[in-house]
Each structure stands twice: as structure tokens, then as C-alpha cells.
Design an enzyme around this catalytic site. Structure first.
Site, PDB file in Angstrom:
ATOM      1  N   TRP A 276      48.371  36.512  16.094  1.00  0.00           N
ATOM      2  CA  TRP A 276      48.255  37.197  17.243  1.00  0.00           C
ATOM      3  C   TRP A 276      48.921  38.297  17.577  1.00  0.00           C
ATOM      4  O   TRP A 276      48.292  39.159  18.421  1.00  0.00           O
ATOM      5  CB  TRP A 276      48.482  36.060  18.423  1.00  0.00           C
TER       6      TRP A 276
ATOM      7  N   ASP B 261      49.554  20.661  24.732  1.00  0.00           N
ATOM      8  CA  ASP B 261      49.719  20.466  23.197  1.00  0.00           C
ATOM      9  C   ASP B 261      50.550  18.942  23.333  1.00  0.00           C
ATOM     10  O   ASP B 261      50.803  18.346  24.376  1.00  0.00           O
ATOM     11  CB  ASP B 261      50.598  21.485  22.594  1.00  0.00           C
TER      12      ASP B 261
ATOM     13  N   PHE C  22      44.721  15.879  23.194  1.00  0.00           N
ATOM     14  CA  PHE C  22      43.325  16.338  24.004  1.00  0.00           C
ATOM     15  C   PHE C  22      42.283  15.277  23.652  1.00  0.00           C
ATOM     16  O   PHE C  22      41.048  15.390  24.162  1.00  0.00           O
ATOM     17  CB  PHE C  22      43.135  17.775  23.581  1.00  0.00           C
TER      18      PHE C  22
ATOM     19  N   HIS D 198      38.400  24.156  13.983  1.00  0.00           N
ATOM     20  CA  HIS D 198      38.364  24.279  12.429  1.00  0.00           C
ATOM     21  C   HIS D 198      39.298  23.064  11.850  1.00  0.00           C
ATOM     22  O   HIS D 198      39.054  22.837  10.492  1.00  0.00           O
ATOM     23  CB  HIS D 198      38.397  25.570  11.752  1.00  0.00           C
ATOM     24  N   ASP D 199      40.099  22.335  12.678  1.00  0.00           N
ATOM     25  CA  ASP D 199      40.847  21.426  11.890  1.00  0.00           C
ATOM     26  C   ASP D 199      39.831  19.930  11.931  1.00  0.00           C
ATOM     27  O   ASP D 199      40.507  19.030  11.570  1.00  0.00           O
ATOM     28  CB  ASP D 199      41.901  21.262  12.905  1.00  0.00           C
TER      29      ASP D 199
END
Ligand code: SAM
Length: 337
Positions: A157, A203, A230, A248-249
Site C-alpha cells: 500500500w 479484524d 467476519f 482471494h484467501d
């Protein structure tokens, strides 16, 4: 003659790329790039070896190789070594655009795991991602490991977070929730770009505890935290939910489960911003997406996907309007309710 090109290409890959990476990682890990950046001057190899506590012969050979790779420079032939613009910008840990933590994660974790790639492709299966554990149970065993992983995630990032956050105009979404936002890297880009936004990092509890301690300063009051899972816990209220490198996990079923929970939590007009390296529709590339997908095969139950695969996930979760914007490396997909 027909064989000449492939033979030399394979020689380059085996003799050059793999040692190149490990040489660069080793010099970074030993602190060579930081020492030369901080000193701001040229130094003999013996001084560098003494300051970093290494052997003289080993350091001289490492420095010469780094010069050969153009990661460092040398003056007065073989006697004085100095940093380069590239090493100061990307390889020293103290630089704002540093890729140090990303390199360390690759060097210590990814390199070791890549030894099991054959098993991951063969019917033996993967090392993580079975029903009993996932990548995060394995790599988050201590606060140090969580911190290292989040630092490594943030490295990307530093380079392309602004580009991704600017792909869509997000100023209509003042209250943003970044699910799995760990090191706050994208959240920081978001509040810098959108002065009216606040971002809640959602998280796992131990990741939130670590992130509060190491990744935000008291002045960054527009970033707040919410602990939870989540897949199970209530989703905090927000105008926009970010899922950066989350889908993508996970396999398709879990992605639809998560997106459905977000669709229920969304107000009408609200949305979900997915950030991933998106494969071309015909799977012809980009190469980064294929390489990343190999790592996902190795480490998780997920994969990189094409635009129509993301559309199918969004639409199974109830989202009607989905738009994709291609960016430099990571792409942005916005689904609106
Ligand atoms: N979004 C961040 C980024 O792009 O830099 C980090 C992505 S990292 C691959 C995945 C994140 O999801 C980690 O921070 C991890 O702790 C979090 N995570 C994994 N499973 C989770 C769960 N069940 N509930 C909440 N967060 C989870």
C-alpha cells in the site's frame, strides 16, 4: 541454434533470479541498506562488516554481488561502497516507500513454503487451508508474527494504495469499514484522500490489539477498531465495506457467505469495495495474478479470479450493480446495494 535461447534463459533463471532475490534479502536483513542510507557516505567493506557484526570475507562478497546487481555502488574500485537511489527508496527499512518488510516475509515465510509447491499442485493437497486450520491460525502464533505480516501487507500500500483508493470516488461513503484491515495501510491512504471519511478496522481480536499498539498514532483518530470474526460476529454499521486481499484467501462458498453478510449490513446505496489482482477474462494474464494465485494455492483455500467470477460472487450475495476499475497492480471492484 534452436536450443540456444531457451538454454540461456533457463540458465538466467536458475543462476541469476533465485540467488539475486536471496542476496538482496540477506543484505536487507543484515542492515546493509539502512547503514549506508543513514551514514550518507561511502564506506569500506571492513567498516560495514564491523558495524553489522559479520565476517569480512562474507561481507565483501555480499557487497560486490550487490554492486553487480546494481543494488549498491562502489568507488575507487572495490574499496568504498555506497547506497543507490533504488536502495535508499525501496530496500532500507527506514524509507517511507520501503519494501523491507515485504522482502523479509518473502525471505522467511514464502521461500520456505514454496518448497511445498509440488505437494500443493499434486493430490497431496496444501499445507494450510485444510478443514482444521487456516493460514491465519498458523502465521499468527505470536504478536511478533502478526506485526511482521501486517508490515509486509502494508509495503504494497506504500506503493499503490493511493491508486487503488482513488479508482472510484469514495467521498460519498463517509463511514468506511475495512474488514481484515490489519496494519491500517489502506485505511491511512483512504483518510488521506477523503478528508470526510473515518475508517473502522474490523479484524480478529489479537490482530486488533497488535494493530492498535503498533500501527496507529494517537493523532490518527479517524481510524477506529472493532474486534471480531467476519464470518460469525455482527458487522459494524458502515456506508462502504472494504475487502482488500480477503476474498482471494477463501473458497467460493465462504466468499458468498461473507458478501451475503455484508449485503445484509449495507444500507441501500451502500457498497462493498473488493481489492484484488484480477485475472483477465480469458485467463491470459496478468502474470502477477497467476503467480499470486499459485501462492494462494499453496497457502490458502482461495485463488485469484476473473471479472466474471467476481460478478458471480457478488450476484449470488444479492448485489446488482458491480463495476471493475483496473489499476497499477491491485484492481478495484465496487458492488452497490
Ligand atoms: N486487508 C489487508 C491488506 O490488504 O493489507 C490484510 C489482508 S490479509 C491477507 C487478511 C486479513 O484478514 C488479516 O488481517 C487477518 O487477520 C484477517 N482475517 C482473517 N480471517 C478473519 C476473520 N475470520 N475475521 C476477521 N478478520 C480476519
Amino acid at each position: 541454434a534452436d536450443h540456444k535461447q531457451p538454454v540461456s534463459f533457463i540458465q538466467v533463471i536458475c543462476n541469476y533470479y533465485i540467488p539475486f532475490l536471496k542476496v538482496m534479502f540477506t543484505a536487507a536483513e543484515l542492515g546493509v541498506f539502512d547503514l549506508l542510507l543513514e551514514s550518507g557516505k561511502l564506506m569500506p567493506s571492513t567498516t560495514i562488516a564491523e558495524r553489522l557484526g559479520t565476517s569480512f570475507t562474507g561481507m565483501e562478497r555480499l557487497l560486490d554481488t550487490c554492486v553487480g546487481l546494481k543494488l549498491l555502488r562502489v568507488e575507487r574500485t572495490g574499496t568504498l561502497y555506497g547506497s543507490t537511489e533504488f536502495s535508499n527508496l525501496y530496500l532500507a527499512e527506514s524509507s517511507p516507500k520501503s519494501q523491507y518488510h515485504h522482502m523479509m516475509f518473502f525471505s522467511e515465510i514464502t521461500f520456505l513454503n514454496l518448497n511445498y509447491l509440488t505437494d500443493a499442485v499434486s493430490p497431496v493437497g496444501k499445507i494450510y487451508g485444510d478443514s482444521s486450520s487456516n493460514l491465519f491460525d498458523v502465521i499468527f502464533r505470536s504478536e511478533g508474527e502478526m506485526k511482521r505480516f501486517s508490515h509486509s501487507m502494508n509495503s504494497n500500500w506504500h506503493l499503490c494504495g493511493r491508486d487503488v483508493m482513488a479508482a472510484f470516488n469514495l467521498s460519498h461513503f463517509p463511514l468506511i469499514c475495512d474488514l481484515g484491515g490489519s496494519g491500517c495501510g489502506l485505511a491511512k491512504e483512504c483518510i488521506a484522500l477523503y478528508p470526510n471519511s473515518t475508517v473502522t478496522i474490523f479484524d480478529l481480536p489479537n490482530v486488533v490489539e497488535m494493530a492498535k499498539k503498533h500501527f496507529v498514532s494517537p493523532e490518527e483518530h479517524r481510524i477506529t477498531f472493532h474486534e471480531g470474526d467476519f464470518f460469525k460476529d455482527p458487522i459494524p454499521e458502515a456506508d462502504l465495506y472494504i475487502l482488500a486481499r480477503i476474498l482471494h484467501d477463501w473458497d467460493d462458498e465462504k466468499c458468498v457467505q461473507l458478501l451475503t453478510r455484508l449485503h445484509k449490513a449495507c444500507k441501500p446505496g451502500g457498497g462493498v469495495l473488493v481489492v484484488e489482482v484480477v485475472l483477465n477474462e480469458d485467463r491470459s494474464g496478468p502474470l502477477e495474478a497467476h503467480l499470486q494465485s499459485m501462492l494462494m494455492l499453496l497457502l490458502t483455500e482461495g485463488k485469484e479470479r476473473t471479472p466474471s467470477e467476481y460478478n458471480a460472487l457478488f450476484s449470488a450475495a444479492g448485489f446488482k450493480e458491480v463495476q471493475l476499475k483496473k489499476c497499477q497492480l491491485y484492481d478495484a471492484i465496487l458492488g452497490r446495494k
